[in-house]
Motif scaffolding. Structure first.
Motif, mmCIF file in Angstrom:
data_model
loop_
_atom_site.group_PDB
_atom_site.id
_atom_site.type_symbol
_atom_site.label_atom_id
_atom_site.label_comp_id
_atom_site.label_asym_id
_atom_site.label_seq_id
_atom_site.Cartn_x
_atom_site.Cartn_y
_atom_site.Cartn_z
ATOM 1 N N ALA A 89 0.829 -1.211 0.000
ATOM 2 C CA ALA A 89 0.000 0.000 0.000
ATOM 3 C C ALA A 89 0.862 1.261 0.000
ATOM 4 C CB ALA A 89 -0.950 -0.010 1.188
ATOM 5 N N GLY A 90 1.968 1.239 0.730
ATOM 6 C CA GLY A 90 2.847 2.408 0.764
ATOM 7 C C GLY A 90 3.458 2.709 -0.587
ATOM 8 N N THR A 91 3.871 1.672 -1.308
ATOM 9 C CA THR A 91 4.430 1.859 -2.650
ATOM 10 C C THR A 91 3.377 2.423 -3.595
ATOM 11 O OG1 THR A 91 5.945 0.011 -2.294
ATOM 12 C CG2 THR A 91 5.556 0.679 -4.577
ATOM 13 N N ILE A 92 2.154 1.934 -3.493
ATOM 14 C CA ILE A 92 1.060 2.426 -4.344
ATOM 15 C C ILE A 92 0.778 3.895 -4.040
ATOM 16 C CG2 ILE A 92 -1.393 2.164 -4.861
ATOM 17 C CD1 ILE A 92 -1.019 -0.862 -4.206
ATOM 18 N N ALA A 93 0.714 4.250 -2.745
ATOM 19 C CA ALA A 93 0.469 5.644 -2.367
ATOM 20 C C ALA A 93 1.573 6.556 -2.890
ATOM 21 C CB ALA A 93 0.355 5.756 -0.848
ATOM 22 N N ALA A 94 2.819 6.093 -2.832
ATOM 23 C CA ALA A 94 3.944 6.907 -3.313
ATOM 24 C C ALA A 94 3.838 7.153 -4.815
ATOM 25 C CB ALA A 94 5.265 6.221 -2.971
ATOM 26 N N ALA A 95 3.401 6.142 -5.569
ATOM 27 C CA ALA A 95 3.219 6.325 -7.018
ATOM 28 C C ALA A 95 2.135 7.359 -7.304
ATOM 29 C CB ALA A 95 2.880 4.995 -7.665
ATOM 30 N N ALA A 96 1.056 7.332 -6.518
ATOM 31 C CA ALA A 96 -0.016 8.322 -6.695
ATOM 32 C C ALA A 96 0.475 9.719 -6.341
ATOM 33 C CB ALA A 96 -1.215 7.937 -5.839
ATOM 34 N N GLU A 97 1.216 9.842 -5.236
ATOM 35 C CA GLU A 97 1.729 11.152 -4.826
ATOM 36 C C GLU A 97 2.695 11.712 -5.864
ATOM 37 O OE1 GLU A 97 3.333 10.028 -1.115
ATOM 38 O OE2 GLU A 97 1.423 10.172 -0.029
ATOM 39 N N ALA A 98 3.518 10.853 -6.459
ATOM 40 C CA ALA A 98 4.455 11.311 -7.491
ATOM 41 C C ALA A 98 3.707 11.864 -8.690
ATOM 42 C CB ALA A 98 5.375 10.159 -7.905
ATOM 43 N N ALA A 99 2.592 11.223 -9.062
ATOM 44 C CA ALA A 99 1.791 11.727 -10.182
ATOM 45 C C ALA A 99 1.170 13.071 -9.838
ATOM 46 C CB ALA A 99 0.697 10.716 -10.533
ATOM 47 N N GLY A 100 0.631 13.215 -8.610
ATOM 48 C CA GLY A 100 0.018 14.476 -8.206
ATOM 49 C C GLY A 100 0.999 15.634 -8.214
ATOM 50 N N ARG A 101 2.245 15.367 -7.862
ATOM 51 C CA ARG A 101 3.245 16.445 -7.845
ATOM 52 C C ARG A 101 3.563 16.971 -9.237
ATOM 53 N NH1 ARG A 101 5.499 13.164 -3.686
ATOM 54 N NH2 ARG A 101 6.935 12.164 -5.151
ATOM 55 N N ARG A 102 3.220 16.214 -10.272
ATOM 56 C CA ARG A 102 3.468 16.677 -11.638
ATOM 57 C C ARG A 102 2.363 17.605 -12.152
ATOM 58 N NH1 ARG A 102 5.544 11.214 -12.042
ATOM 59 N NH2 ARG A 102 3.559 10.400 -12.827
ATOM 60 N N TRP A 103 1.260 17.722 -11.429
ATOM 61 C CA TRP A 103 0.162 18.577 -11.870
ATOM 62 C C TRP A 103 0.443 20.028 -11.486
ATOM 63 C CZ3 TRP A 103 -3.801 14.883 -9.148
ATOM 64 C CH2 TRP A 103 -3.851 13.671 -9.858
ATOM 65 N N THR A 104 -0.018 20.957 -12.336
ATOM 66 C CA THR A 104 0.163 22.387 -12.104
ATOM 67 C C THR A 104 -1.182 23.021 -11.795
ATOM 68 O OG1 THR A 104 2.021 22.443 -13.668
ATOM 69 C CG2 THR A 104 0.987 24.556 -13.113
ATOM 70 N N PRO A 105 -1.292 23.764 -10.689
ATOM 71 C CA PRO A 105 -2.578 24.389 -10.361
ATOM 72 C C PRO A 105 -3.096 25.262 -11.496
ATOM 73 C CG PRO A 105 -1.074 24.539 -8.495
ATOM 74 C CD PRO A 105 -0.282 24.000 -9.641
ATOM 75 N N GLY A 106 -4.384 25.101 -11.779
ATOM 76 C CA GLY A 106 -5.032 25.892 -12.813
ATOM 77 C C GLY A 106 -4.898 25.351 -14.212
ATOM 78 N N GLN A 107 -4.088 24.311 -14.404
ATOM 79 C CA GLN A 107 -3.874 23.768 -15.744
ATOM 80 C C GLN A 107 -4.583 22.426 -15.910
ATOM 81 O OE1 GLN A 107 0.173 23.638 -17.069
ATOM 82 N NE2 GLN A 107 0.528 25.827 -16.725
ATOM 83 N N ARG A 108 -5.029 22.197 -17.150
ATOM 84 C CA ARG A 108 -5.677 20.934 -17.482
ATOM 85 C C ARG A 108 -4.657 19.816 -17.599
ATOM 86 N NH1 ARG A 108 -10.615 21.682 -21.239
ATOM 87 N NH2 ARG A 108 -9.787 19.836 -22.257
ATOM 88 N N PHE A 109 -5.080 18.629 -17.279
ATOM 89 C CA PHE A 109 -4.273 17.438 -17.526
ATOM 90 C C PHE A 109 -5.224 16.293 -17.830
ATOM 91 C CE2 PHE A 109 -5.303 17.274 -13.055
ATOM 92 C CZ PHE A 109 -5.547 15.938 -12.794
ATOM 93 N N SER A 110 -4.698 15.240 -18.418
ATOM 94 C CA SER A 110 -5.504 14.071 -18.755
ATOM 95 C C SER A 110 -5.509 13.101 -17.585
ATOM 96 C CB SER A 110 -4.942 13.373 -20.002
ATOM 97 O OG SER A 110 -5.509 12.072 -20.137
ATOM 98 N N MET A 111 -6.687 12.886 -16.997
ATOM 99 C CA MET A 111 -6.769 11.912 -15.914
ATOM 100 C C MET A 111 -6.509 10.503 -16.432
ATOM 101 S SD MET A 111 -6.946 11.041 -12.856
ATOM 102 C CE MET A 111 -7.321 12.576 -11.991
#
Length: 429
Positions: A89-111
């Protein structure tokens, strides 16, 4: 899916359709599904084995039958039990957090692209055991090249599977397969040199022994890894994407999930997120309405009695997810997204079948559920998101899976204070 429901409205829960190779009997009747899933394994063969060789190989659990299938499933099943998978579960959470850090506030991205990247990284780390950024990048590139190289025409027209002097789609696919196998062979050899140390499913597979004491051969391990890749990457990504669509179009449900997450406090462990009951119910409802895989048929080896009909040998039977999951007698208001239904009653394995059933039930079902819950919980508690389209998002064919149309654009509105109090709207169940 709509066509199947139209046919069921005309002909009843169980009906037969001609196909190019053989007729297929579809059923949305839980009693008929029970008959299929509880029948002896030797009643059926796997549908479309020759078609799926470019994807699943020839020795993986997805395509084997008989004693070989029973032996390999018995060997691998303990590694995919929910209790074993929670360690990741910790490894999975880290992968999700890494993806979230690549998002920029106010900008569109493909879910959709974000979910595919997360599920691929989870497989590379949890299943393949890849470590280190350089190795992750190299393996990620090899996997994506293999996925891109498997063209639908190779599935539909097997006679095109010729290398033809190193040019053409089959030659590209074979090169990509060899490149990925070489990387995985390096992982296998590294574990052998290191005494089999490692916290991943590949290491566990290598350490497991058959009843007579023999280990899995390298070629067999490679086929099993490849099947886990294709069966667990896009399918879970599609389900996750649908979850974000549904939750951001159903604010009542999203609000209740956020309240459940916030009740864990400001720094919950991934294992606590995975155990949340309403979050799990929401994932189950996503899979009821939009299962990624619906084309699961079995070839009848000898005449088979089903719902008062005799299915001849050589024809196929197919439990129809879109039919059984839309039965109003089981799921009142079946088109409505209502996770509470999974808290109010327990459905039998013949009424709720997103992972198939019987001896061929998806080996990675528990893995998919753990991954969905941890990724959703991690991202929802950390980020305020908004769906960036009001257009209908409908299921479309994406290779072997059904997924949402388009790239599912979302906007990051900002970080979320994970422990701020959230209220469930008055009158909500």
């Amino acid at each position: 899916m709509a066509r199947l429901r139209q046919l069921a409205a005309l002909y009843g829960d169980t009906f037969r359709l001609p196909f190019r190779r053989c007729a297929v009997t579809f059923t949305g009747d839980p009693d008929a599904i029970r008959a299929i899933y509880t029948a002896p394994a030797d009643c059926f063969d796997v549908w479309g084995v020759s078609d799926t060789v470019p994807v699943f190989g020839s020795r993986s659990l997805v395509v084997t039958t008989g004693e070989r299938h029973r032996r390999d499933r018995r060997l691998l099943a303990p590694h995919f039990a929910a209790a074993s998978l929670r360690a990741f579960a910790g490894t999975i959470a880290a992968a999700a957090e890494a993806a979230g850090r690549r998002w920029t506030p106010g900008q569109r991205f493909s879910m959709l692209a974000a979910a595919q990247a997360i599920t691929l990284d989870v497989i590379l780390q949890v299943v393949f055991g890849v470590r280190g950024e350089e190795r992750m990048q190299r393996t990620r590139a090899a996997v994506l090249e293999l996925i891109a190289s498997i063209k639908p025409i190779l599935i539909v027209l097997p006679f095109l599977r010729r290398e033809m002097g190193g040019v053409g789609p089959w030659a590209r696919s074979r090169r990509a397969e060899r490149a990925l196998n070489a990387i995985l062979q390096e992982e296998i050899q590294a574990r052998r040199r290191g005494g089999g140390l490692g916290q991943d499913i590949l290491t566990a597979m290598m350490a497991t022994r058959h009843d007579e004491g023999s280990a899995m051969e390298n070629a067999e391990i490679l086929d099993q890894l490849r099947a886990l890749l294709f069966a667990g990457h896009d399918t879970t990504a599609m389900a996750l994407t649908w979850a974000f669509v549904w939750l951001h179009r159903e604010p009542r449900v999203l609000s209740r999930i956020l309240a459940e997450l916030d009740a864990l406090g400001p720094a919950p462990r991934p294992e606590e997120i995975e155990a949340l009951p309403y979050l799990e119910a929401a994932c189950q409802e996503v899979l009821r309405l939009d299962p990624p895989v619906v084309d699961v048929a079995r070839i009848v080896r000898r005449p088979f009695e089903l719902a008062g009909y005799t299915i001849p040998a050589g024809e196929a039977v197919r439990p129809a997810l879109p039919l059984v999951h839309a039965r109003p007698d089981l799921y009142p208001e079946p088109e409505r997204f209502r996770p509470e239904r999974f808290l109010e009653r327990q459905f039998s394995p013949f009424e709720y079948i997103p992972f198939g059933g019987g001896v061929r039930r998806c080996l990675g079902a528990a893995f998919a559920m753990v991954e969905m819950k941890v990724v959703l919980g991690t991202l929802l508690r950390g980020y305020r998101l908004r769906l960036a389209t009001s257009s209908p998002i409908v299921p479309v064919r994406r290779g072997f899976t059904l997924g949402p149309s388009g790239d599912v654009p979302m906007i990051l509105e900002g970080l979320r204070v994970a422990h701020e109090p959230q209220r469930t709207p008055e009158g909500s169940p």
